[in-house]
Each structure stands twice: as structure tokens, then as C-alpha cells.
Write a protein that holds these residues in place. Structure first.
Motif, PDB file in Angstrom:
ATOM      1  N   TYR A  49       0.967  -1.273  -0.243  1.00 47.59           N
ATOM      2  CA  TYR A  49      -0.111   0.089  -0.206  1.00 47.59           C
ATOM      3  C   TYR A  49       0.967   1.367   0.034  1.00 47.59           C
ATOM      4  O   TYR A  49       2.108   0.640   0.362  1.00 47.59           O
ATOM      5  CB  TYR A  49      -0.879  -0.165   1.070  1.00 47.59           C
ATOM      6  N   GLN A  86       0.482   5.088   1.623  1.00 43.86           N
ATOM      7  CA  GLN A  86      -0.265   6.183   1.860  1.00 43.86           C
ATOM      8  C   GLN A  86       0.644   7.487   1.927  1.00 43.86           C
ATOM      9  O   GLN A  86       1.174   7.290   2.437  1.00 43.86           O
ATOM     10  CB  GLN A  86      -0.063   5.547   3.377  1.00 43.86           C
ATOM     11  N   GLY A  92      -1.567  12.368   5.378  1.00 43.68           N
ATOM     12  CA  GLY A  92      -2.794  12.466   6.040  1.00 43.68           C
ATOM     13  C   GLY A  92      -3.484  12.147   4.711  1.00 43.68           C
ATOM     14  O   GLY A  92      -4.964  12.247   5.332  1.00 43.68           O
ATOM     15  N   ARG A  93      -3.112  10.813   4.190  1.00 45.66           N
ATOM     16  CA  ARG A  93      -4.756  10.593   4.008  1.00 45.66           C
ATOM     17  C   ARG A  93      -4.415   8.716   3.991  1.00 45.66           C
ATOM     18  O   ARG A  93      -3.760   8.653   5.390  1.00 45.66           O
ATOM     19  CB  ARG A  93      -3.985  10.113   2.385  1.00 45.66           C
ATOM     20  N   GLY A  94      -5.613   7.858   4.082  1.00 49.08           N
ATOM     21  CA  GLY A  94      -5.626   6.236   4.542  1.00 49.08           C
ATOM     22  C   GLY A  94      -4.651   6.198   3.397  1.00 49.08           C
ATOM     23  O   GLY A  94      -4.297   6.485   2.046  1.00 49.08           O
ATOM     24  N   PRO A  95      -4.142   4.381   3.349  1.00 51.19           N
ATOM     25  CA  PRO A  95      -3.691   3.772   2.077  1.00 51.19           C
ATOM     26  C   PRO A  95      -4.516   3.345   1.431  1.00 51.19           C
ATOM     27  O   PRO A  95      -5.301   2.937   1.453  1.00 51.19           O
ATOM     28  CB  PRO A  95      -3.073   2.394   3.518  1.00 51.19           C
ATOM     29  N   SER A 109      -4.112   1.062  -2.160  1.00 50.58           N
ATOM     30  CA  SER A 109      -3.737  -0.715  -2.798  1.00 50.58           C
ATOM     31  C   SER A 109      -2.066  -0.536  -4.044  1.00 50.58           C
ATOM     32  O   SER A 109      -3.201   0.373  -4.630  1.00 50.58           O
ATOM     33  CB  SER A 109      -4.163  -1.718  -3.160  1.00 50.58           C
ATOM     34  N   ILE A 159       3.697   0.614   2.612  1.00 49.82           N
ATOM     35  CA  ILE A 159       2.989  -0.444   4.212  1.00 49.82           C
ATOM     36  C   ILE A 159       2.983  -1.654   3.740  1.00 49.82           C
ATOM     37  O   ILE A 159       2.388  -1.825   1.779  1.00 49.82           O
ATOM     38  CB  ILE A 159       1.875   0.254   4.530  1.00 49.82           C
ATOM     39  N   PHE A 164      -0.161  -5.860   9.292  1.00 49.02           N
ATOM     40  CA  PHE A 164       0.818  -4.539   8.906  1.00 49.02           C
ATOM     41  C   PHE A 164       1.957  -4.924   8.761  1.00 49.02           C
ATOM     42  O   PHE A 164       2.383  -4.692  10.701  1.00 49.02           O
ATOM     43  CB  PHE A 164       0.037  -3.698   9.232  1.00 49.02           C
TER      44      PHE A 164
END
Lengths: 113, 109
Positions: free
Chosen positions: B36, B38, B41-44, B46, B89, B99
Motif C-alpha cells: 500500500y 499512504q 494525511g490520507r488513507g493507504p 493498494s 506499507i 501490517f
């Protein structure tokens, strides 16, 4: 296709106060996850729902954290009372089914003073 | 001990250069391994997904490789761009998802 929505984006509270986060997953996604991400670390799973049932809440501090997904769609995560160490980003994710690719929301950044 | 270890913890490279990020895992076999990205300030998001039997998967300038014998996966980024600055990640799935802590990549002009 709309993504995962979360609110609020930021929250500052004092310790011992309560706070709630909201998540609306992607339409049709059966699985919903809440993660806690402390600065510099990877996400840590707090709870996983399959529809409106809990699949895994083994890492949820149940004395202060609670979550629900009553109608199998959106979900809320609550912390009561908050501690300083709860300062983190709370990420919500959803997937069509368990163990499939997760789509993450932007997260809620919580600061506990 | 975390079952997914990533290295380096952070990396700084110049724009246009290539780099390789490492993921060592103990979960074996597994259903799939994902990388992933990331942004701050954002979500991961894919990037790639590989099953236990695959050994490479590409997504544009990102190429993930898997060595099941050594239990290692690598993410190779070619011709880096400023927008590649992010955390990467590694996630290994069997009955649940494990994770890694991520590698923080900074691409400088």
C-alpha cells in the motif's frame, strides 16, 4: 464510485472526555474495519465487522472503546473516556468481502490533551 | 515480535532515481501479500497484490517481487517522482491481515 467517507477529519479533546467517529463505507462492501495508526507506525486493527456482526475485536480496548454497525452499512467508533495515548489517526476501511483489497477513508486525526 | 518487518524505516532519494523497499515476513504460507502507498494525511491505497504462488507484479513504475524461500518481498520504484513521497506499507494476509510499520520515502528534487 464514491470512496470511504469519514468524519470529522480532525478532533481535539481533553483527556477523560468522550469522542465519536463516523464511517460510511463503499456501497456494497460487507466488511468494515477500524484501525488506529500512531505516528510512524502501521495501522493496527481495532475491530472488523462482517455486515452488522463483529468478526474480530481482539485488539479493541473494550474498557474505553466501543463500535457499532447496526444496519450493516455505516459505523461509529467511540472512545470514553479518552487518554493521552489515544492520540492517533483512526482509519476506517471497507472491502467487498473479508481479506479482499481494503479501501481506506482519509482518517480522523485525534489529539488528546 | 511483528510478523511483518519493513526496511529501511525511512529513505531519501533524488528525483529520477530508483529505489527498493524491503518486507520480511514470518507468516507462511499466506493468502496474499499487498503493498500500500499512504500519502501524508490520507488513507493507504493498494498498489499491488500477489498470491503465494506469484513472484512479481507490476503497477506502472511500481514492481513488487516475492521470494517465498527467503520470505521476502521487495517493492521497486523506477524513475522516482516527487509524488512518490509517501509511506509504503507491506500487508500479509492469511486468516487476518498483518501490517508492517511502513517505510517513509522522501523524493527530493
Amino acid at each position: 464510485e464514491a470512496g470511504v467517507a469519514q468524519s470529522p477529519r480532525y478532533k481535539i479533546i481533553e483527556k477523560r472526555q468522550s469522542v465519536a467517529f463516523w464511517c460510511n463505507p463503499i456501497s456494497g462492501h460487507a466488511t468494515l474495519y477500524w484501525y488506529q495508526q500512531i505516528l510512524g507506525q502501521g495501522p493496527k486493527l481495532l475491530i472488523q465487522f462482517q455486515n452488522n456482526g463483529v468478526v474480530d475485536d481482539s485488539q479493541l480496548p473494550k474498557d474505553r472503546f466501543s463500535a457499532e454497525r447496526l444496519k450493516g452499512v455505516d459505523s461509529t467508533l467511540k472512545i470514553q473516556p479518552a487518554k493521552l495515548e489515544d492520540s492517533a489517526v483512526y482509519l476506517c476501511a471497507s472491502s467487498y468481502q473479508r481479506l479482499e483489497t481494503q479501501y481506506f477513508g482519509p482518517g480522523t486525526r485525534l489529539l488528546v490533551l | 515480535k511483528n510478523q511483518v518487518e519493513q526496511s529501511p524505516q525511512s529513505l531519501i532519494i533524488l528525483e529520477g532515481k530508483n529505489c527498493t523497499l524491503q518486507c520480511n515476513y514470518t507468516v507462511s504460507p499466506f493468502s496474499n501479500l499487498r503493498w500500500y502507498k499512504q500519502d501524508t494525511g490520507r488513507g493507504p491505497v493498494s498498489l499491488t497484490i500477489m498470491t503465494f504462488s506469484e513472484n512479481t507484479k507490476s503497477n506502472g513504475r511500481y514492481t513488487a517481487t516475492l521470494d517465498a524461500d527467503t520470505k521476502q518481498s521487495s517493492l521497486h520504484i523506477t524513475a522516482s517522482q516527487l509524488s512518490d513521497s509517501a509511506s509504503y506499507i507491506c500487508v500479509v494476509s492469511l486468516n487476518d491481515m498483518r501490517f508492517g510499520a511502513g517505510t517513509r520515502l522522501t523524493v527530493k528534487p
